[in-house]
Design an enzyme around this catalytic site. Sequence first.
Site, PDB file in Angstrom:
ATOM      1  N   HIS A 135      37.583  49.317  58.466  1.00  0.00           N
ATOM      2  CA  HIS A 135      37.208  49.236  59.199  1.00  0.00           C
ATOM      3  C   HIS A 135      37.555  50.602  60.457  1.00  0.00           C
ATOM      4  O   HIS A 135      38.094  51.284  60.693  1.00  0.00           O
ATOM      5  CB  HIS A 135      37.160  48.132  60.197  1.00  0.00           C
ATOM      6  CG  HIS A 135      39.118  47.838  60.558  1.00  0.00           C
ATOM      7  ND1 HIS A 135      39.606  47.591  59.535  1.00  0.00           N
ATOM      8  CD2 HIS A 135      39.793  48.972  61.235  1.00  0.00           C
ATOM      9  CE1 HIS A 135      41.372  47.311  60.620  1.00  0.00           C
ATOM     10  NE2 HIS A 135      41.066  48.339  61.322  1.00  0.00           N
ATOM     11  N   CYS A 191      48.617  60.267  79.288  1.00  0.00           N
ATOM     12  CA  CYS A 191      46.929  60.036  79.854  1.00  0.00           C
ATOM     13  C   CYS A 191      46.806  60.865  79.634  1.00  0.00           C
ATOM     14  O   CYS A 191      46.353  62.133  79.139  1.00  0.00           O
ATOM     15  CB  CYS A 191      47.041  60.238  81.764  1.00  0.00           C
ATOM     16  SG  CYS A 191      45.012  60.376  82.031  1.00  0.00           S
ATOM     17  N   CYS A 194      44.472  63.574  82.250  1.00  0.00           N
ATOM     18  CA  CYS A 194      44.921  64.607  82.747  1.00  0.00           C
ATOM     19  C   CYS A 194      46.194  65.007  82.323  1.00  0.00           C
ATOM     20  O   CYS A 194      47.478  65.863  83.342  1.00  0.00           O
ATOM     21  CB  CYS A 194      45.527  64.067  83.799  1.00  0.00           C
ATOM     22  SG  CYS A 194      46.336  62.866  84.308  1.00  0.00           S
ATOM     23  N   HIS A 208      47.888  54.139  86.729  1.00  0.00           N
ATOM     24  CA  HIS A 208      46.985  55.180  86.657  1.00  0.00           C
ATOM     25  C   HIS A 208      45.633  55.121  85.387  1.00  0.00           C
ATOM     26  O   HIS A 208      44.482  55.880  85.986  1.00  0.00           O
ATOM     27  CB  HIS A 208      48.076  56.137  86.331  1.00  0.00           C
ATOM     28  CG  HIS A 208      47.172  57.245  85.852  1.00  0.00           C
ATOM     29  ND1 HIS A 208      47.621  58.414  86.934  1.00  0.00           N
ATOM     30  CD2 HIS A 208      46.734  58.839  84.846  1.00  0.00           C
ATOM     31  CE1 HIS A 208      46.896  59.337  86.341  1.00  0.00           C
ATOM     32  NE2 HIS A 208      46.343  59.430  84.907  1.00  0.00           N
ATOM     33  N   GLU A 212      42.627  56.595  86.809  1.00  0.00           N
ATOM     34  CA  GLU A 212      41.004  57.599  86.199  1.00  0.00           C
ATOM     35  C   GLU A 212      39.853  56.912  85.376  1.00  0.00           C
ATOM     36  O   GLU A 212      39.087  57.435  84.904  1.00  0.00           O
ATOM     37  CB  GLU A 212      42.175  58.147  84.436  1.00  0.00           C
ATOM     38  CG  GLU A 212      43.214  58.228  85.034  1.00  0.00           C
ATOM     39  CD  GLU A 212      43.336  60.232  85.273  1.00  0.00           C
ATOM     40  OE1 GLU A 212      41.863  60.491  86.014  1.00  0.00           O
ATOM     41  OE2 GLU A 212      43.840  61.218  84.576  1.00  0.00           O
TER      42      GLU A 212
HETATM   43  P1  5GP Z   1      43.685  48.288  63.976  1.00  0.00           P
HETATM   44  O1  5GP Z   1      44.104  47.893  64.085  1.00  0.00           O
HETATM   45  O2  5GP Z   1      43.591  47.244  62.191  1.00  0.00           O
HETATM   46  O3  5GP Z   1      42.944  49.117  63.290  1.00  0.00           O
HETATM   47  O4  5GP Z   1      42.802  47.242  63.741  1.00  0.00           O
HETATM   48  C1  5GP Z   1      41.784  46.050  63.683  1.00  0.00           C
HETATM   49  C2  5GP Z   1      41.588  45.224  64.873  1.00  0.00           C
HETATM   50  O5  5GP Z   1      40.658  44.537  64.857  1.00  0.00           O
HETATM   51  C3  5GP Z   1      42.248  45.788  66.360  1.00  0.00           C
HETATM   52  O6  5GP Z   1      41.672  46.216  67.222  1.00  0.00           O
HETATM   53  C4  5GP Z   1      41.967  44.297  66.899  1.00  0.00           C
HETATM   54  O7  5GP Z   1      41.939  44.101  68.144  1.00  0.00           O
HETATM   55  C5  5GP Z   1      40.960  43.715  65.684  1.00  0.00           C
HETATM   56  N1  5GP Z   1      40.339  42.152  66.124  1.00  0.00           N
HETATM   57  C6  5GP Z   1      41.316  41.766  65.235  1.00  0.00           C
HETATM   58  N2  5GP Z   1      41.584  40.109  64.764  1.00  0.00           N
HETATM   59  C7  5GP Z   1      39.949  39.730  65.430  1.00  0.00           C
HETATM   60  C8  5GP Z   1      38.976  38.889  65.011  1.00  0.00           C
HETATM   61  O8  5GP Z   1      38.691  38.021  64.283  1.00  0.00           O
HETATM   62  N3  5GP Z   1      37.185  39.504  65.195  1.00  0.00           N
HETATM   63  C9  5GP Z   1      37.002  40.647  66.042  1.00  0.00           C
HETATM   64  N4  5GP Z   1      36.171  40.910  66.343  1.00  0.00           N
HETATM   65  N5  5GP Z   1      38.379  41.943  66.288  1.00  0.00           N
HETATM   66  C10 5GP Z   1      39.333  41.942  65.484  1.00  0.00           C
HETATM   67 ZN    ZN Z   2      45.736  60.645  83.953  1.00  0.00          ZN
END
Ligand code: 5GP
Ligand code: ZN
Length: 219
Positions: A135, A191, A194, A208, A212
Site C-alpha cells: 500500500h 514539527c 516550523c 502545536h 499549525e
Molecule cells: P503501514 O504502517 O502498514 O504503512 O500502514 C497501514 C495503514 O493501514 C495504517 O495507516 C492503518 O491506519 C491502516 N489500516 C489498518 N487496518 C485497516 C483497515 O482494516 N482498513 C483500512 N481502511 N485501513 C486500515
Molecule cells: Zn510548528
Amino acid sequence: GARDGLGVYIAKPETYGPDVVVYHNEDFVAIHDMFPKSSLHLLLLPRDESKTRLHPFEAFEDIEFLAKVKAEACKLRTLAAGELRRKYGKDSEQEQARQAALSADPPPNELPQGRDWEQEIMVGVHAVPSMNHLHVHVLSVDRYSDRLKHRKHYNSFSTPFFVPLEEFPLAEDDMRRRPTEEGYLKRDFICWRCDKSFGNRFVDLKQHLAQEFKEWKKL
Ligand code: 5GP
Ligand code: ZN
C-alpha cells in the site's frame, strides 16, 4: 490475521461505499485509511497478485511496476488535492483572493493563482509496514487527526521512516533499508511545518499540530 486487513478491499472493492473505497479499477483500489493520521489520509492498493505480498522496497525493484504505481499515485494525489480544495478552499486566503478576483466586475486581466494543493500532499510508504498488503500512503501534510495517538504514529510520517514514492528505486546502500537500526520512530518530535523540536513531549506536540493546522489551511 490483523495484518491482512487490507486484503478484503483488493478482493471485493465493489462491496464498499464511497466513504471507504474512493475508486477501483483493474489494477488498483484507492481507500480511506480507517485510522487517518492526517485530516485526509488515503491508501493506494495495487492489485497485482505477484506484488501485493512483497515489501514495498522489493516490489518497487520492478521498474515497470514502479512506473505504473507512480502514475496511479499521481492520479490519486490530484484527486486528493481537489478534496483539500473543497474542504479548505473557504478558509484559504489564496483561494478567497482568486474567488474575489473571479467575481469582480470587470474581472482583472491577471487572475491570482489558486492554491497548489497538490504540494500539500505526501505520497510514500513506510520502511517497515505494519500491514501485509502492498500500500502507498497518500495524505495531507497536516498530521492533524485524533487518530494520531502514539509517538510512532507521528514519527512514522515525519522521519526517513516515511519513504516518498518519488525516491524509488532506492540505491542498494540506502540507509532506509535498515530502518530499525536507525531508530527513526524513537527520535525527538520535530514539527513538520516550523522545525521546532518538542523532545518526547507528545501532548505539547499535539497542541502545536492543532495550531499549525489552523494556520496551514488558512494560507
Ligand atoms: P503501514 O504502517 O502498514 O504503512 O500502514 C497501514 C495503514 O493501514 C495504517 O495507516 C492503518 O491506519 C491502516 N489500516 C489498518 N487496518 C485497516 C483497515 O482494516 N482498513 C483500512 N481502511 N485501513 C486500515
Ligand atoms: Zn510548528
